[in-house]
Write a protein that holds these residues in place. Structure first.
Motif, short mmCIF file in Angstrom:
data_model
loop_
_atom_site.label_atom_id
_atom_site.label_comp_id
_atom_site.label_asym_id
_atom_site.label_seq_id
_atom_site.Cartn_x
_atom_site.Cartn_y
_atom_site.Cartn_z
N VAL A 113 14.87 6.52 60.40
CA VAL A 113 14.10 6.32 59.17
C VAL A 113 14.83 5.22 58.40
CG1 VAL A 113 13.29 7.32 57.01
CG2 VAL A 113 13.32 8.71 59.10
N PHE A 114 14.07 4.25 57.87
CA PHE A 114 14.74 3.13 57.21
C PHE A 114 13.90 2.54 56.09
CE2 PHE A 114 12.06 0.94 60.24
CZ PHE A 114 11.85 -0.35 59.77
N THR A 115 14.57 1.76 55.26
CA THR A 115 13.91 0.98 54.22
C THR A 115 14.61 -0.37 54.14
OG1 THR A 115 13.05 1.05 51.95
CG2 THR A 115 15.34 1.75 52.26
N HIS A 116 14.15 -1.23 53.22
CA HIS A 116 14.73 -2.57 53.09
C HIS A 116 14.97 -2.87 51.62
CE1 HIS A 116 15.87 -6.43 54.70
NE2 HIS A 116 15.07 -7.06 53.85
N GLN A 144 16.34 2.09 44.64
CA GLN A 144 15.97 2.24 46.05
C GLN A 144 16.92 3.18 46.78
OE1 GLN A 144 15.64 -2.25 46.84
NE2 GLN A 144 14.10 -1.38 48.22
N LEU A 145 18.20 3.01 46.52
CA LEU A 145 19.20 3.88 47.16
C LEU A 145 18.95 5.34 46.79
CD1 LEU A 145 22.34 1.65 46.56
CD2 LEU A 145 21.57 2.45 48.79
N ALA A 146 18.67 5.59 45.54
CA ALA A 146 18.42 6.98 45.09
C ALA A 146 17.16 7.54 45.74
CB ALA A 146 18.30 7.01 43.57
N HIS A 154 18.93 4.24 57.96
CA HIS A 154 19.55 2.93 57.72
C HIS A 154 18.73 2.15 56.69
CE1 HIS A 154 16.73 1.07 60.86
NE2 HIS A 154 16.80 2.31 61.31
N LEU A 155 19.45 1.41 55.83
CA LEU A 155 18.74 0.64 54.81
C LEU A 155 19.42 -0.66 54.45
CD1 LEU A 155 19.08 2.11 51.18
CD2 LEU A 155 20.90 2.11 52.88
N VAL A 183 24.53 -0.73 59.28
CA VAL A 183 23.95 -1.80 58.46
C VAL A 183 23.21 -2.76 59.38
CG1 VAL A 183 25.67 -1.61 56.64
CG2 VAL A 183 26.06 -3.20 58.53
N ARG A 184 22.13 -3.34 58.89
CA ARG A 184 21.38 -4.33 59.66
C ARG A 184 21.83 -5.72 59.17
NH1 ARG A 184 17.36 -0.95 57.67
NH2 ARG A 184 16.56 -2.66 56.38
N ALA A 185 22.79 -6.28 59.86
CA ALA A 185 23.41 -7.53 59.41
C ALA A 185 22.67 -8.73 59.99
CB ALA A 185 24.88 -7.57 59.81
N GLY A 186 22.13 -9.55 59.11
CA GLY A 186 21.47 -10.78 59.52
C GLY A 186 22.32 -11.97 59.15
#
Length: 364
Positions: A156-159, A174-176, A196-197, A214-217
């Motif tokens: 489950v994820f968000t951005h 968003q974190l909350a 992950h977010l 973490v999704r590191a770009g």
């Protein structure tokens, strides 16, 4: 062979991986969409795999297939796709993870005739107003997916909206919201291995140690998402080309299309075979500086599709390297400098590096 070369430093990428894992206190998904931000997808996937990374994120199924071709055992998440049965079946057969960002996808995939489980990550929109289910739909959809044996709910994820700045009010909200959704899903006994977010900014500026990775770009490639200097990150790319002509011109001579610049004195001009088809936005005309023989040099005139002009010095010779951007610790202009001159961001400069630019990988 191309006159233009992008040198990609594997040691810099490895250093950035190590730092991002240290600062975020969690694992890392390497985001390699858009040809690995211009660095070359296959080359970067190979570097990351050897560095122990087995999670990769991309936009499209086609990109995911390319990751799988280089790293067959990798776990790859694709988050943008249309409801095309043949394309999705190909993704399922390849073991590609698919994002679920609306209820129509759940319905479509539920009726898809496939013998394999479909591995999915539920995408929640906590503030971007792009793709993603609303927070009010999130828990119910997670329950629906978890109860359907056709699905394997892997994540489950968000951005995050504006994580390049720390303590941003929207990001904190968003974190909350996401943590509350995570709590509700767990209370229902729904097993989800990965939440992950964090994008690059999230990894650098927020406490995200309680999430799976973490999704590191952009930070993977050594650029801070704020486009400001960050000594902890090592830029992985240098783009350069040789001087291919030196020409003496008199004072007052117009240079390039529409003579937007004129020489202020008798001048030697150097021709460099790089243009807006390769790596330099045309909007940087008249503002770009490059690095030649240990010095910064200004450009003359309008940047053309295939070439630009610089003011040469007495020591310059045909074949000398002209660095468009590179390592700031060596005095080179950075990709952020180029982006600023062009009125854009480093992301756009990198992903628009053209097909005529050959990639060479160093320190493998």
């Amino acid at each position: 062979m191309s006159e233009i070369t992008a040198y990609v430093d594997a040691a810099a990428i490895r250093s950035n991986i190590e730092y991002l894992q240290k600062v975020s206190q969690t694992n890392l998904m390497a985001v390699v969409k858009a040809n690995a931000y211009g660095h070359g997808l296959a080359g970067v996937v190979s570097i990351c795999t050897k560095a122990g990374i087995d999670w990769f994120g991309v936009a499209t199924i086609d990109e995911a297939q390319k990751v799988k071709a280089t790293a067959p055992e990798a776990r790859v998440l694709a988050w943008l796709y249309q409801l095309d049965e043949e394309m999705i079946q190909c993704a399922i057969d390849s073991g590609i993870h698919l994002a679920i960002f609306n209820e129509q996808q759940v319905e479509f995939l539920s009726y898809l005739q496939t013998e394999q489980q479909i591995t999915v990550h539920l995408h929640i929109d906590t503030g971007m107003s792009r793709g993603g289910l609303s927070p009010s739909e999130a828990v119910q959809t997670a329950q629906t997916i978890s109860q359907n044996p056709k699905f394997n709910l892997e994540g489950v994820f968000t951005h995050l909206v504006s994580s390049e700045a720390s303590n941003d009010e929207v990001v904190m909200g968003q974190l909350a919201t996401f943590r509350e959704i995570q709590t509700q899903i767990k209370k229902l006994g729904i097993e989800v291995p990965n939440f992950h977010l964090a994008n690059s900014g999230g990894a650098l500026n927020y406490d995200v140690s309680d999430f799976s990775f973490v999704r590191a770009g952009i930070a993977l490639y050594g650029i801070d998402p704020s486009d400001k200097p960050n000594s902890n990150l090592k830029p992985a790319m240098k783009v350069s080309a040789p001087i291919i002509q030196l020409k003496q011109v008199d004072k007052g001579i117009g240079v390039g299309y529409n003579h937007t610049s004129k020489t202020e004195q008798d001048t030697t001009l150097a021709l460099v075979p790089v243009g807006y088809a390769d790596a330099i936005p045309r909007t940087a005309s008249g503002k770009l500086t490059v690095w030649v023989n240990g010095e910064k040099r200004r450009t003359f005139g309008t940047i053309s599709m295939d070439q630009f002009i610089i003011e040469a010095a007495a020591q310059d010779e045909i074949g000398d390297e002209v660095i468009i951007f590179g390592d700031p610790s060596l005095g080179h202009p950075t990709v952020c400098d180029l982006a600023s001159a062009a009125g854009t961001i480093s992301y756009e400069v990198l992903v628009r590096i053209g097909s005529r630019v050959q990639r060479k990988y160093l320190n493998l």
